[in-house]
Design a protein around this motif. Structure first.
Motif, PDB file in Angstrom:
ATOM      1  N   VAL A  58       0.475   5.002  -2.475  1.00  0.00           N
ATOM      2  CA  VAL A  58       0.947   3.920  -3.324  1.00  0.00           C
ATOM      3  C   VAL A  58       1.655   4.526  -4.524  1.00  0.00           C
ATOM      4  CG1 VAL A  58       0.287   1.908  -4.664  1.00  0.00           C
ATOM      5  CG2 VAL A  58      -0.981   2.489  -2.600  1.00  0.00           C
ATOM      6  N   ASN A  59       2.938   4.214  -4.671  1.00  0.00           N
ATOM      7  CA  ASN A  59       3.727   4.770  -5.756  1.00  0.00           C
ATOM      8  C   ASN A  59       3.950   3.707  -6.826  1.00  0.00           C
ATOM      9  OD1 ASN A  59       5.468   6.243  -7.342  1.00  0.00           O
ATOM     10  ND2 ASN A  59       7.263   5.784  -6.101  1.00  0.00           N
ATOM     11  N   GLY A 102     -10.140   6.123   2.086  1.00  0.00           N
ATOM     12  CA  GLY A 102      -9.252   7.050   2.776  1.00  0.00           C
ATOM     13  C   GLY A 102      -8.427   7.864   1.810  1.00  0.00           C
ATOM     14  N   ASN A 103      -7.366   7.266   1.274  1.00  0.00           N
ATOM     15  CA  ASN A 103      -6.550   7.954   0.274  1.00  0.00           C
ATOM     16  C   ASN A 103      -6.761   7.371  -1.116  1.00  0.00           C
ATOM     17  OD1 ASN A 103      -4.697  10.048  -0.286  1.00  0.00           O
ATOM     18  ND2 ASN A 103      -2.990   8.608  -0.370  1.00  0.00           N
ATOM     19  N   SER A 104      -7.765   6.510  -1.236  1.00  0.00           N
ATOM     20  CA  SER A 104      -8.081   5.906  -2.542  1.00  0.00           C
ATOM     21  C   SER A 104      -9.578   5.639  -2.598  1.00  0.00           C
ATOM     22  CB  SER A 104      -7.299   4.601  -2.751  1.00  0.00           C
ATOM     23  OG  SER A 104      -7.681   3.630  -1.787  1.00  0.00           O
ATOM     24  N   VAL A 143      -8.697   4.502  -7.936  1.00  0.00           N
ATOM     25  CA  VAL A 143      -7.967   5.764  -7.995  1.00  0.00           C
ATOM     26  C   VAL A 143      -7.153   5.894  -6.715  1.00  0.00           C
ATOM     27  CG1 VAL A 143      -8.121   8.260  -8.267  1.00  0.00           C
ATOM     28  CG2 VAL A 143      -9.815   6.776  -9.370  1.00  0.00           C
ATOM     29  N   HIS A 144      -5.833   5.981  -6.854  1.00  0.00           N
ATOM     30  CA  HIS A 144      -4.913   6.046  -5.725  1.00  0.00           C
ATOM     31  C   HIS A 144      -4.526   7.492  -5.398  1.00  0.00           C
ATOM     32  CE1 HIS A 144      -3.980   1.661  -5.839  1.00  0.00           C
ATOM     33  NE2 HIS A 144      -4.164   1.800  -7.134  1.00  0.00           N
ATOM     34  N   ASN A 145      -4.156   7.706  -4.137  1.00  0.00           N
ATOM     35  CA  ASN A 145      -3.560   8.971  -3.686  1.00  0.00           C
ATOM     36  C   ASN A 145      -4.478  10.171  -3.913  1.00  0.00           C
ATOM     37  OD1 ASN A 145      -1.426   7.237  -3.241  1.00  0.00           O
ATOM     38  ND2 ASN A 145      -0.166   8.029  -4.902  1.00  0.00           N
ATOM     39  N   LEU A 146      -5.682  10.079  -3.392  1.00  0.00           N
ATOM     40  CA  LEU A 146      -6.637  11.170  -3.557  1.00  0.00           C
ATOM     41  C   LEU A 146      -6.214  12.430  -2.804  1.00  0.00           C
ATOM     42  CD1 LEU A 146     -10.001   9.236  -3.103  1.00  0.00           C
ATOM     43  CD2 LEU A 146      -9.070  10.141  -5.230  1.00  0.00           C
ATOM     44  N   ILE A 147      -5.625  12.259  -1.615  1.00  0.00           N
ATOM     45  CA  ILE A 147      -5.283  13.396  -0.770  1.00  0.00           C
ATOM     46  C   ILE A 147      -3.767  13.584  -0.697  1.00  0.00           C
ATOM     47  CG2 ILE A 147      -5.557  14.435   1.523  1.00  0.00           C
ATOM     48  CD1 ILE A 147      -7.987  12.582   1.912  1.00  0.00           C
TER      49      ILE A 147
END
Length: 471
Positions: A42-43, A197-199, A228-232
């Protein structure tokens, strides 16, 4: 407690609908690599090209992402607060106990709340203090989970003495107490998470109370959740959409501030709008601004519109911050990590002394990882010793009250400050033999048993209990 807004609300009624629409169409890049179905980047800037570029960035190398994803995908939908061992590369050289102290950076706002006789301005000051910490909390590096019995002490800031202690390991819970000439602050904190997953969604299951000393008024805070977004994959960033509610339990006045969700092309990002209500739930002050820059207030009518011949007045703004700081630390955060804010006779259980935190602060990633693993194994060994002796862990500076309070995200057992630390501080401060010269040489020791360190990599044995967090 109602959360209704006045019929003529000039801020959130319109803007939240626009920004919520923006969130729905906010650009996402899903299934970036084979086998990663369900992951999305998510940008906040909204550009598709930029989002794809962000997906190839992140704090992990490509091979690290693959390894991390293989380890983490099985936890999707779970609370991962303490069930997963995470790589030290995503950590910041600070513990959760230290982060609890960051609420004290702008403690002068609570001093002003205590000093004013205006009941609505009092709430403006107090809720601005509650919002002020969000600039620091935008750091997306993970703090170290405290060891059971670990503590953190702070002095030498605006006349405030602060103490926090890790009072439970499963579930992870911390308690904190701060005191100054104008207020006392008490918190029991338990984070609840949902890994996506990614958040990750973070729900603040806690109780925060402030007592203003001059009048004895009690304020209670309910903060919004955080995502929190874009963990990986991608550039990690945080958002805290929802309501913050601060209630004066003594007078019935309250503040309700709406944290706007980040929308398309960053619309609404960081924006905070809301009102101070009297006990009849009539709006008296509007509050607006950004948690990343500052807040202002203005008297309003019953419809929530600014009163004629009044103007917005700034109540708080973010202090100047270091340029290009690796972990996005503020100047105050650096002070918290230093011995500048440490008292005489520092407890050996203090977070500053943790060897993994210290190694990361000095840039030694390998040592930080090995020390983190060693401390975690010592903690498991000590748990085995307690179980072998049928003992329960007892915090040194806080006590379990037996009270349970409801929060929007679950029930919470309440710990309260037992007063013993105040007695200890008075004794040490009056002893001229104590100084800070050798603070850095103190060995980190939050352990309940004398031989806990020896048990870090050995089978458990019986040992007599000693006072944990010895000084």
């Amino acid at each position: 407690m109602t959360n209704e807004k006045p019929s003529g609300w000039s801020f959130s009624n319109f803007t939240s609908s626009v920004y919520n629409f923006g969130s729905a169409v906010q650009n996402k890049v899903s299934s970036l690599l084979p086998g990663h179905e369900g992951l999305e980047v998510v940008n906040p800037e909204g550009s598709q090209d930029d989002a794809e570029e962000e997906a190839n960035k992140g704090r992990f190398k490509q091979e690290d992402r693959e390894s991390y994803w293989k380890m983490m995908h099985k936890y999707i939908g779970s609370d991962v607060t303490s069930m997963v061992t995470l790589p030290v590369i995503i950590f910041q050289p600070m513990t959760m106990l230290q982060m609890m102290a960051e609420l004290m950076e702008y403690s002068h706002l609570l001093d002003l709340a205590d000093q004013t006789d205006d009941p609505h301005l009092k709430m403006v000051y107090a809720v601005s203090w509650a919002v002020s910490v969000y600039y620091a909390y935008q750091r997306t590096w993970k703090p170290f989970n405290p060891i059971l019995g670990e503590t953190y002490e702070m002095v030498n800031h605006n006349g405030v003495t602060f103490l926090s202690e890790q009072v439970s390991h499963h579930p992870p819970m911390s308690s904190g107490h701060a005191e100054s000439a104008h207020f006392t602050y008490d918190v029991t904190s338990k984070l609840k998470t949902k890994f996506l997953g990614n958040s990750v969604d973070v729900y603040p299951v806690g109780r925060t109370r402030v007592v203003l000393k001059r009048t004895g008024e009690v304020l209670e805070l309910v903060p919004p959740p955080t995502k929190v977004h874009n963990l990986i994959f991608g550039r990690t960033w945080a958002d805290s959409p929802g309501d913050m509610i601060l209630t004066n339990l003594t007078t019935g006045t309250k503040a309700v501030l709406y944290f706007q969700p980040c929308g398309w092309f960053g619309a609404g990002r960081h924006e905070v709008d809301g009102y101070i209500y009297d006990k009849e739930e009539i709006p008296k002050m509007l509050v607006t601004g950004k948690w990343s820059t500052g807040l202002s207030y203005q008297p309003c009518d019953v419809e929530g519109e600014p009163l004629p011949n009044t103007e917005l007045k700034e109540v708080w703004k973010v202090a100047e911050t270091p340029k290009n700081d690796k972990y996005s630390f503020t100047h105050f955060c650096h002070k918290l990590n230093s011995f500048e804010t440490a008292p005489k006779g520092l407890l050996s259980s203090d977070s500053r002394l943790r060897p993994d935190r210290l190694a990361l602060e000095h840039g030694d990633m390998s040592k930080a990882g090995s020390e983190k693993s060693r401390l975690e194994e010592q903690q498991r060994a000590e748990k085995r010793q307690r179980e072998a002796q049928n003992l329960e862990f007892t915090p040194r500076w806080f006590r379990l009250t037996g009270d349970v309070t409801s929060t929007p995200w679950g029930d919470l057992e309440i710990y309260e400050y037992n007063g013993k630390y105040t007695e200890r501080r008075a004794t040490i401060d009056s002893n001229l033999e104590h100084d800070n010269a050798d603070q850095k040489s103190i060995k980190f020791n939050p352990w309940q048993f004398e031989n806990s360190e020896d048990q870090g990599h050995a089978p458990p044995s019986i040992s007599h209990p000693v006072i944990n967090a010895t000084s």
